[in-house]
Write a protein that holds these residues in place. Structure first.
Motif, PDB file in Angstrom:
ATOM      1  N   SER A 106      71.164  22.669  54.503  1.00  5.61           N
ATOM      2  CA  SER A 106      71.202  24.021  53.946  1.00  5.61           C
ATOM      3  C   SER A 106      71.796  24.067  52.542  1.00  5.61           C
ATOM      4  CB  SER A 106      71.992  24.943  54.885  1.00  5.61           C
ATOM      5  OG  SER A 106      73.301  24.471  55.051  1.00  5.61           O
ATOM      6  N   VAL A 107      72.434  23.012  52.098  1.00  6.36           N
ATOM      7  CA  VAL A 107      72.968  22.964  50.733  1.00  6.36           C
ATOM      8  C   VAL A 107      71.971  22.345  49.746  1.00  6.36           C
ATOM      9  CG1 VAL A 107      75.367  22.883  51.478  1.00  6.36           C
ATOM     10  CG2 VAL A 107      74.112  20.750  51.140  1.00  6.36           C
ATOM     11  N   ASP A 108      70.817  21.888  50.243  1.00  5.58           N
ATOM     12  CA  ASP A 108      69.827  21.236  49.385  1.00  5.58           C
ATOM     13  C   ASP A 108      68.948  22.253  48.661  1.00  5.58           C
ATOM     14  OD1 ASP A 108      70.579  18.562  49.885  1.00  5.58           O
ATOM     15  OD2 ASP A 108      69.491  18.577  51.777  1.00  5.58           O
ATOM     16  N   ILE A 109      68.293  21.761  47.611  1.00  2.00           N
ATOM     17  CA  ILE A 109      67.435  22.577  46.750  1.00  2.00           C
ATOM     18  C   ILE A 109      65.996  22.101  46.890  1.00  2.00           C
ATOM     19  CG2 ILE A 109      66.970  23.236  44.346  1.00  2.00           C
ATOM     20  CD1 ILE A 109      69.690  24.203  45.253  1.00  2.00           C
ATOM     21  N   ILE A 110      65.055  23.054  46.983  1.00  2.00           N
ATOM     22  CA  ILE A 110      63.631  22.721  46.947  1.00  2.00           C
ATOM     23  C   ILE A 110      63.076  23.201  45.605  1.00  2.00           C
ATOM     24  CG2 ILE A 110      63.324  22.821  49.446  1.00  2.00           C
ATOM     25  CD1 ILE A 110      61.901  25.582  48.935  1.00  2.00           C
ATOM     26  N   THR A 111      61.974  22.588  45.184  1.00  2.00           N
ATOM     27  CA  THR A 111      61.309  22.985  43.941  1.00  2.00           C
ATOM     28  C   THR A 111      59.845  23.241  44.237  1.00  2.00           C
ATOM     29  OG1 THR A 111      62.846  21.649  42.635  1.00  2.00           O
ATOM     30  CG2 THR A 111      60.771  22.270  41.569  1.00  2.00           C
ATOM     31  N   VAL A 112      59.365  24.408  43.872  1.00  2.00           N
ATOM     32  CA  VAL A 112      57.963  24.779  44.079  1.00  2.00           C
ATOM     33  C   VAL A 112      57.084  23.884  43.210  1.00  2.00           C
ATOM     34  CG1 VAL A 112      56.255  26.628  43.850  1.00  2.00           C
ATOM     35  CG2 VAL A 112      58.587  27.168  44.585  1.00  2.00           C
ATOM     36  N   LEU A 113      55.956  23.445  43.759  1.00  2.00           N
ATOM     37  CA  LEU A 113      54.970  22.664  43.014  1.00  2.00           C
ATOM     38  C   LEU A 113      53.712  23.493  42.823  1.00  2.00           C
ATOM     39  CD1 LEU A 113      55.277  19.238  44.860  1.00  2.00           C
ATOM     40  CD2 LEU A 113      56.180  19.823  42.613  1.00  2.00           C
ATOM     41  N   TYR A 114      53.125  23.417  41.608  1.00  2.00           N
ATOM     42  CA  TYR A 114      51.891  24.146  41.353  1.00  2.00           C
ATOM     43  C   TYR A 114      50.953  23.304  40.502  1.00  2.00           C
ATOM     44  CZ  TYR A 114      54.062  25.320  36.859  1.00  2.00           C
ATOM     45  OH  TYR A 114      54.662  25.249  35.627  1.00  2.00           O
ATOM     46  N   ASN A 115      49.653  23.604  40.613  1.00  2.00           N
ATOM     47  CA  ASN A 115      48.640  22.915  39.817  1.00  2.00           C
ATOM     48  C   ASN A 115      48.671  23.439  38.399  1.00  2.00           C
ATOM     49  OD1 ASN A 115      47.404  21.129  41.617  1.00  2.00           O
ATOM     50  ND2 ASN A 115      46.214  22.771  42.533  1.00  2.00           N
ATOM     51  N   ALA A 116      48.739  22.529  37.461  1.00  2.00           N
ATOM     52  CA  ALA A 116      48.676  22.904  36.041  1.00  2.00           C
ATOM     53  C   ALA A 116      48.104  21.713  35.285  1.00  2.00           C
ATOM     54  CB  ALA A 116      50.039  23.281  35.502  1.00  2.00           C
ATOM     55  N   GLY A 117      46.826  21.773  35.001  1.00  2.00           N
ATOM     56  CA  GLY A 117      46.203  20.679  34.270  1.00  2.00           C
ATOM     57  C   GLY A 117      45.915  19.494  35.167  1.00  2.00           C
ATOM     58  N   PRO A 118      46.321  18.291  34.728  1.00  2.00           N
ATOM     59  CA  PRO A 118      45.925  17.080  35.437  1.00  2.00           C
ATOM     60  C   PRO A 118      46.680  16.796  36.730  1.00  2.00           C
ATOM     61  CG  PRO A 118      47.309  16.519  33.573  1.00  2.00           C
ATOM     62  CD  PRO A 118      47.069  18.004  33.504  1.00  2.00           C
ATOM     63  N   GLY A 119      47.730  17.519  37.022  1.00  2.00           N
ATOM     64  CA  GLY A 119      48.475  17.211  38.243  1.00  2.00           C
ATOM     65  C   GLY A 119      49.421  18.323  38.621  1.00  2.00           C
ATOM     66  N   LEU A 120      50.301  18.010  39.549  1.00  3.04           N
ATOM     67  CA  LEU A 120      51.272  18.996  40.008  1.00  3.04           C
ATOM     68  C   LEU A 120      52.419  19.108  39.014  1.00  3.04           C
ATOM     69  CD1 LEU A 120      51.409  18.102  43.800  1.00  3.04           C
ATOM     70  CD2 LEU A 120      50.250  20.033  42.725  1.00  3.04           C
ATOM     71  N   GLN A 121      52.852  20.329  38.791  1.00  2.00           N
ATOM     72  CA  GLN A 121      53.975  20.612  37.908  1.00  2.00           C
ATOM     73  C   GLN A 121      55.084  21.254  38.725  1.00  2.00           C
ATOM     74  OE1 GLN A 121      53.877  19.723  34.599  1.00  2.00           O
ATOM     75  NE2 GLN A 121      51.906  18.816  35.121  1.00  2.00           N
ATOM     76  N   GLN A 122      56.311  21.090  38.273  1.00  2.00           N
ATOM     77  CA  GLN A 122      57.445  21.688  38.965  1.00  2.00           C
ATOM     78  C   GLN A 122      57.645  23.124  38.509  1.00  2.00           C
ATOM     79  OE1 GLN A 122      60.977  19.284  38.895  1.00  2.00           O
ATOM     80  NE2 GLN A 122      59.870  17.437  39.493  1.00  2.00           N
ATOM     81  N   GLY A 123      57.918  23.995  39.480  1.00  2.00           N
ATOM     82  CA  GLY A 123      58.175  25.400  39.212  1.00  2.00           C
ATOM     83  C   GLY A 123      59.628  25.737  39.518  1.00  2.00           C
ATOM     84  N   PRO A 124      59.872  26.937  40.048  1.00  2.00           N
ATOM     85  CA  PRO A 124      61.238  27.367  40.336  1.00  2.00           C
ATOM     86  C   PRO A 124      61.912  26.493  41.394  1.00  2.00           C
ATOM     87  CG  PRO A 124      59.681  29.194  40.528  1.00  2.00           C
ATOM     88  CD  PRO A 124      58.878  27.957  40.350  1.00  2.00           C
TER      89      PRO A 124
END
Length: 128
Positions: free
Chosen positions: A95-113
């Motif tokens: 519960s203390v860990d952080i997740i990062t949203v992944l989204y498509n942007a161009g040639p691959g996955l990019q990190q979001g919030p």
């Protein structure tokens, strides 16, 4: 043909698309809470995840156990993208860990919030 007709059609399509997330949220929840929340789950036991919305992730474990993580704050785009990454040096996701949203942007996955996890609530199938 006037310009007004295509504009009305476009507006109708935009409104229809905007209504889709509301319709999807009306889908009944197949699970009910069972027992006390826990702080961590074993990473090697996670079989898959089901992102329900911007603040809810179901972790489906080996043996079909389900743990629901209700994030303490909404995580923008998580419900739309339905994918995320996490980094930990431990064998557990907590519960203390952080997740990062992944989204498509161009040639691959990019990190979001990036967003913090909450506790893991054991769930079971709701009675019919």
């Amino acid at each position: 043909m006037s310009i007004v007709a295509p504009a009305r059609l476009a507006l109708g399509l935009v409104l229809a698309c905007a209504a889709l997330p509301a319709i999807a949220k009306d889908k009944p929840d197949p699970y009910v809470a069972k027992g006390e929340p826990i702080d961590c789950v074993q990473i090697q036991s996670i079989r898959s995840t089901d992102v329900r919305d911007d603040s809810t992730i179901d972790f489906i474990m080996n043996g079909n156990k389900v743990y629901r993580n209700s994030l303490p704050n909404s995580c923008p785009s998580l419900g739309f993208e339905k994918r995320f990454l996490y980094k930990t040096s431990l064998s557990q996701l907590c519960s203390v860990d952080i997740i990062t949203v992944l989204y498509n942007a161009g040639p691959g996955l990019q990190q979001g919030p990036s967003c913090g996890l909450g506790k893991f609530q054991p769930m079971e199938k709701a009675p019919k």
